[in-house]
Structure formats: structure tokens, C-alpha cells
Design a protein around this motif. Structure first.
Motif, PDB file in Angstrom:
ATOM      1  N   LEU A   1       0.836  -1.211   0.000  1.00 22.08           N
ATOM      2  CA  LEU A   1       0.000   0.000   0.000  1.00 22.08           C
ATOM      3  C   LEU A   1       0.867   1.255   0.000  1.00 22.08           C
ATOM      4  CD1 LEU A   1      -2.755  -0.982   2.612  1.00 22.08           C
ATOM      5  CD2 LEU A   1      -3.043  -0.815   0.126  1.00 22.08           C
ATOM      6  N   ALA A   2       1.924   1.233   0.808  1.00 23.64           N
ATOM      7  CA  ALA A   2       2.787   2.416   0.898  1.00 23.64           C
ATOM      8  C   ALA A   2       3.522   2.647  -0.417  1.00 23.64           C
ATOM      9  CB  ALA A   2       3.772   2.255   2.058  1.00 23.64           C
ATOM     10  N   THR A   3       3.926   1.546  -1.062  1.00 26.05           N
ATOM     11  CA  THR A   3       4.605   1.685  -2.356  1.00 26.05           C
ATOM     12  C   THR A   3       3.661   2.283  -3.391  1.00 26.05           C
ATOM     13  OG1 THR A   3       5.961  -0.235  -1.852  1.00 26.05           O
ATOM     14  CG2 THR A   3       5.812   0.390  -4.171  1.00 26.05           C
ATOM     15  N   ARG A   4       2.434   1.837  -3.380  1.00 25.50           N
ATOM     16  CA  ARG A   4       1.494   2.270  -4.428  1.00 25.50           C
ATOM     17  C   ARG A   4       0.849   3.616  -4.124  1.00 25.50           C
ATOM     18  NH1 ARG A   4      -3.772  -1.143  -6.252  1.00 25.50           N
ATOM     19  NH2 ARG A   4      -4.603   0.361  -7.748  1.00 25.50           N
ATOM     20  N   PHE A   5       0.562   3.880  -2.834  1.00 26.82           N
ATOM     21  CA  PHE A   5      -0.229   5.068  -2.497  1.00 26.82           C
ATOM     22  C   PHE A   5       0.509   6.065  -1.610  1.00 26.82           C
ATOM     23  CE2 PHE A   5      -3.431   1.605  -3.059  1.00 26.82           C
ATOM     24  CZ  PHE A   5      -4.021   2.089  -4.219  1.00 26.82           C
ATOM     25  N   GLY A   6       1.781   5.826  -1.357  1.00 23.39           N
ATOM     26  CA  GLY A   6       2.563   6.760  -0.552  1.00 23.39           C
ATOM     27  C   GLY A   6       1.997   6.919   0.850  1.00 23.39           C
ATOM     28  N   GLY A   7       1.908   8.171   1.297  1.00 19.80           N
ATOM     29  CA  GLY A   7       1.441   8.447   2.655  1.00 19.80           C
ATOM     30  C   GLY A   7       0.033   7.925   2.911  1.00 19.80           C
ATOM     31  N   GLU A   8      -0.805   7.958   1.880  1.00 20.80           N
ATOM     32  CA  GLU A   8      -2.170   7.437   2.054  1.00 20.80           C
ATOM     33  C   GLU A   8      -2.124   5.937   2.355  1.00 20.80           C
ATOM     34  OE1 GLU A   8      -5.033   9.074   2.212  1.00 20.80           O
ATOM     35  OE2 GLU A   8      -4.051  11.003   1.891  1.00 20.80           O
ATOM     36  N   GLY A   9      -1.253   5.246   1.658  1.00 22.04           N
ATOM     37  CA  GLY A   9      -1.126   3.807   1.886  1.00 22.04           C
ATOM     38  C   GLY A   9      -0.524   3.494   3.245  1.00 22.04           C
ATOM     39  N   ALA A  10       0.345   4.398   3.699  1.00 20.91           N
ATOM     40  CA  ALA A  10       0.981   4.182   5.004  1.00 20.91           C
ATOM     41  C   ALA A  10      -0.028   4.337   6.138  1.00 20.91           C
ATOM     42  CB  ALA A  10       2.136   5.165   5.184  1.00 20.91           C
ATOM     43  N   SER A  11      -1.101   5.093   5.887  1.00 23.15           N
ATOM     44  CA  SER A  11      -2.069   5.306   6.974  1.00 23.15           C
ATOM     45  C   SER A  11      -3.430   4.659   6.708  1.00 23.15           C
ATOM     46  CB  SER A  11      -2.232   6.808   7.243  1.00 23.15           C
ATOM     47  OG  SER A  11      -2.528   7.495   6.064  1.00 23.15           O
ATOM     48  N   MET A  12      -3.532   3.875   5.644  1.00 19.44           N
ATOM     49  CA  MET A  12      -4.780   3.157   5.349  1.00 19.44           C
ATOM     50  C   MET A  12      -4.988   2.063   6.394  1.00 19.44           C
ATOM     51  SD  MET A  12      -5.511   1.792   1.486  1.00 19.44           S
ATOM     52  CE  MET A  12      -5.336   3.367   0.639  1.00 19.44           C
ATOM     53  N   ARG A  13      -6.216   1.892   6.844  1.00 21.60           N
ATOM     54  CA  ARG A  13      -6.446   0.865   7.861  1.00 21.60           C
ATOM     55  C   ARG A  13      -6.462  -0.534   7.244  1.00 21.60           C
ATOM     56  NH1 ARG A  13     -10.947   3.914  11.537  1.00 21.60           N
ATOM     57  NH2 ARG A  13     -11.813   4.477   9.519  1.00 21.60           N
ATOM     58  N   ILE A  14      -5.777  -1.441   7.924  1.00 27.01           N
ATOM     59  CA  ILE A  14      -5.740  -2.848   7.503  1.00 27.01           C
ATOM     60  C   ILE A  14      -6.365  -3.673   8.627  1.00 27.01           C
ATOM     61  CG2 ILE A  14      -4.318  -4.755   6.703  1.00 27.01           C
ATOM     62  CD1 ILE A  14      -2.057  -2.701   6.150  1.00 27.01           C
ATOM     63  N   LEU A  15      -7.571  -4.185   8.381  1.00 26.39           N
ATOM     64  CA  LEU A  15      -8.268  -4.980   9.389  1.00 26.39           C
ATOM     65  C   LEU A  15      -7.889  -6.448   9.225  1.00 26.39           C
ATOM     66  CD1 LEU A  15     -11.905  -3.533   9.063  1.00 26.39           C
ATOM     67  CD2 LEU A  15      -9.891  -2.524  10.183  1.00 26.39           C
ATOM     68  N   TYR A  16      -7.905  -7.165  10.343  1.00 32.91           N
ATOM     69  CA  TYR A  16      -7.822  -8.625  10.272  1.00 32.91           C
ATOM     70  C   TYR A  16      -9.243  -9.178  10.441  1.00 32.91           C
ATOM     71  CZ  TYR A  16      -7.607 -13.435  11.272  1.00 32.91           C
ATOM     72  OH  TYR A  16      -7.882 -14.773  11.191  1.00 32.91           O
ATOM     73  N   GLY A  17      -9.593 -10.192   9.668  1.00 36.47           N
ATOM     74  CA  GLY A  17     -10.882 -10.867   9.830  1.00 36.47           C
ATOM     75  C   GLY A  17     -10.725 -12.361   9.679  1.00 36.47           C
ATOM     76  N   GLY A  18     -11.598 -13.097  10.369  1.00 33.28           N
ATOM     77  CA  GLY A  18     -11.558 -14.560  10.332  1.00 33.28           C
ATOM     78  C   GLY A  18     -11.477 -15.085  11.745  1.00 33.28           C
ATOM     79  N   SER A  19     -12.661 -15.470  12.287  1.00 33.43           N
ATOM     80  CA  SER A  19     -12.737 -16.057  13.636  1.00 33.43           C
ATOM     81  C   SER A  19     -12.175 -15.157  14.733  1.00 33.43           C
ATOM     82  CB  SER A  19     -12.065 -17.434  13.662  1.00 33.43           C
ATOM     83  OG  SER A  19     -12.761 -18.335  12.795  1.00 33.43           O
ATOM     84  N   VAL A  20     -12.394 -13.847  14.600  1.00 37.77           N
ATOM     85  CA  VAL A  20     -12.060 -12.953  15.708  1.00 37.77           C
ATOM     86  C   VAL A  20     -13.120 -13.134  16.795  1.00 37.77           C
ATOM     87  CG1 VAL A  20     -11.751 -10.564  16.448  1.00 37.77           C
ATOM     88  CG2 VAL A  20     -10.956 -11.274  14.181  1.00 37.77           C
ATOM     89  N   LYS A  21     -12.661 -13.379  18.000  1.00 39.44           N
ATOM     90  CA  LYS A  21     -13.548 -13.653  19.140  1.00 39.44           C
ATOM     91  C   LYS A  21     -13.094 -12.805  20.314  1.00 39.44           C
ATOM     92  CE  LYS A  21     -15.310 -17.102  16.767  1.00 39.44           C
ATOM     93  NZ  LYS A  21     -16.520 -16.833  15.997  1.00 39.44           N
ATOM     94  N   PRO A  22     -13.942 -12.720  21.356  1.00 42.48           N
ATOM     95  CA  PRO A  22     -13.513 -11.926  22.527  1.00 42.48           C
ATOM     96  C   PRO A  22     -12.193 -12.409  23.106  1.00 42.48           C
ATOM     97  CG  PRO A  22     -15.855 -12.412  22.679  1.00 42.48           C
ATOM     98  CD  PRO A  22     -15.337 -13.179  21.489  1.00 42.48           C
ATOM     99  N   ASP A  23     -11.936 -13.710  23.031  1.00 41.99           N
ATOM    100  CA  ASP A  23     -10.733 -14.207  23.714  1.00 41.99           C
ATOM    101  C   ASP A  23      -9.466 -14.168  22.849  1.00 41.99           C
ATOM    102  OD1 ASP A  23     -11.301 -16.243  22.016  1.00 41.99           O
ATOM    103  OD2 ASP A  23     -11.608 -17.783  23.548  1.00 41.99           O
TER     104      ASP A  23
END
Ligand code: PGA
Length: 257
Positions: free
Chosen positions: A200-222
């Protein structure tokens, strides 16, 4: 593993998928009420209900400081003869601020390819919605050692040129981790999120450096707290555990804390 940039505000988004009749609104309202004064840990929170509930939920949460509403998919066109589809403009009009595009279930159930996902992200931008662009490898691709190749290729193909940190969020969701109770090791999460950040940083510079990257897949409270502590994990896309207010709130508390 804990050097998450303080400049990036985490986002915890609940993806209800094709779940929820009217009675389920109570769960969303419990989240709204718990977040009445905003989150106390600087986290943005969103629920993406099925289209049937979206407008009523958006109305019920309009004055909420802490809870945003998102769609789960959109068509590329603003309107027209596309029976059964919903446009980004319609979602915006109904009160959404974001829309998920390219979820692996859309890619699998409806044969959506990167090019279409990119066009949906462009539609979101046109309508003034943030696109939450989902990417992730299958179990077979992981076993073949192709995870980073797949993720980089999907990023390139699914995220439109000119993407900004405001109009784009990336959700890394290993397909094999969705709804299975399985999660990658923290080292694997760090490696993939690091590669995404670099791309992202290579392609979008500062915007890519601050773009949010979420993790998903069986996220649970624990497991939320340890996943959030991984570098370049800026929040979560939560499926099953977002359907119950108590679980979802426990995840929100873990993130950004
Ligand atoms: P899950 O789903 O949390 O139920 O694994 C995540 C997703 O598909 O976004």
C-alpha cells in the motif's frame, strides 16, 4: 509486534452477513447504547447488517456518536435494471457510511473477480462511502506457499488507483479462517499485514501508510486483544461474534485499548 502507529484509528466492523430478522435490532441497539458517548478507547465501530435492516438501523443510530452503519455489497452502477442489487448511492441514502466489497463469500458465491471488486470500490467512492476491500488466500493457496502472492495480486486488482486512507479500508481475511474458529499464528498475521502495508505504501505513498488494515476470520472476545497487538493490524472485521452485543462489545474493548 506492538508498534502499531498511533496515528491510525482502529476500526471494528461487524459483518452480520445474511443473519438477522427485526428482533436482531435489539443486539445492535445494545451496542449503540453501550457506545452512547463514543468509545472510550478511540476505536471506530460499525455494524454491517443485511440490506433489509440497514435503513431502519441507520435511523435508529443516526445520533449515535459511537456506531456507524455499513452495507455488505453494492452494484457498480448508481441505478438501473439490476434486479435484486443495491447501489452504493442507495446505501449512502439509507444512512450507511461504508460498504464491504469483495468479501470471500461474494467471490465464492457470485464469482466476483478482482476487476469487479475494484469497480465496486470505485462505486463506493463515487457515492461518498468508504470501501472495505476484502482479500485473503484459500487453504490450498496457503498450503502451496502462495499467500503473499495471492494477497498482493488481489490488492493490486481490487483496490482502485487513487485510493486514500479516508475512502479505503483493507480487510485481510484468510478464507480458511472465516467461520471456522481457526486463525493464523500471530507471526503469520504480522507477515501478511506487513506485506500489505508495504504494498500500500509503495502504491499510495502516505495514504497507503495510513490506510487501515483490518484482520478478519474467527475474531472472538478471547483472541481479539492479541490479534490487535500485532503490527499493522488496525482493527477487525468480525462475523459470527458480531451478532451478539456482549461478544461484540468485548471485542471492541480489546481493540485499541
Ligand atoms: P467470522 O467471519 O468472524 O465469522 O469468521 C468474518 C468475516 O467473514 O468477515
Amino acid at each position: 509486534m506492538t508498534d502499531q502507529s498511533p496515528a491510525i484509528r482502529p476500526l471494528v466492523a461487524g459483518n452480520w452477513k445474511m443473519n438477522g430478522l427485526k428482533a436482531a435490532l435489539d443486539e445492535a441497539l445494545a451496542v449503540r447504547d453501550a457506545l452512547a458517548g463514543g468509545t472510550d478507547n478511540g476505536t471506530d465501530v460499525m455494524i454491517c447488517p443485511p440490506a433489509s435492516l440497514l435503513m431502519v438501523l441507520a435511523e435508529l443510530t443516526r445520533d449515535s456518536a459511537g456506531l456507524q452503519i455499513g452495507g455488505q455489497d453494492c452494484h457498480t452502477a448508481a441505478s438501473g435494471a439490476h434486479t435484486g442489487d443495491v447501489s452504493a448511492e442507495m446505501l449512502k441514502d439509507a444512512g450507511a457510511s461504508a460498504v464491504i466489497v469483495g468479501h470471500s463469500e461474494r467471490r465464492a458465491d457470485h464469482g466476483e473477480l478482482d476487476r469487479l471488486v475494484r469497480d465496486k470500490a470505485l462505486a463506493a467512492r463515487r457515492a461518498g462511502l468508504t470501501a472495505i476491500v476484502c482479500i485473503g488466500e484459500t487453504a490450498g493457496q496457503r498450503a502451496a506457499g502462495l499467500t503473499l502472492d495471492v494477497v498482493r495480486r488481489q490488492l493490486l486488482g481490487s483496490v482502485p488507483d487513487g485510493a486514500t486512507a479516508a475512502d479505503t479500508v483493507i480487510a485481510y481475511e484468510p478464507v480458511w479462517a472465516i467461520g471456522t474458529g481457526l486463525t493464523p499464528t500471530l507471526e503469520d498475521v504480522a507477515s501478511v499485514h506487513g506485506a500489505i502495508r508495504e504494498a500500500l505504501a509503495t502504491r499510495f505513498g502516505g495514504e497507503g501508510a495510513s490506510m487501515r488494515i483490518l484482520y478478519g476470520g474467527s475474531v472472538k472476545p478471547d483472541n481479539a486483544r492479541e490479534l490487535m497487538a500485532v503490527a499493522n493490524v488496525d482493527g477487525a472485521l468480525v462475523g459470527g461474534a458480531s451478532l451478539k452485543a456482549d461478544d461484540f462489545l468485548r471485542i471492541i474493548q480489546a481493540y485499541g485499548a
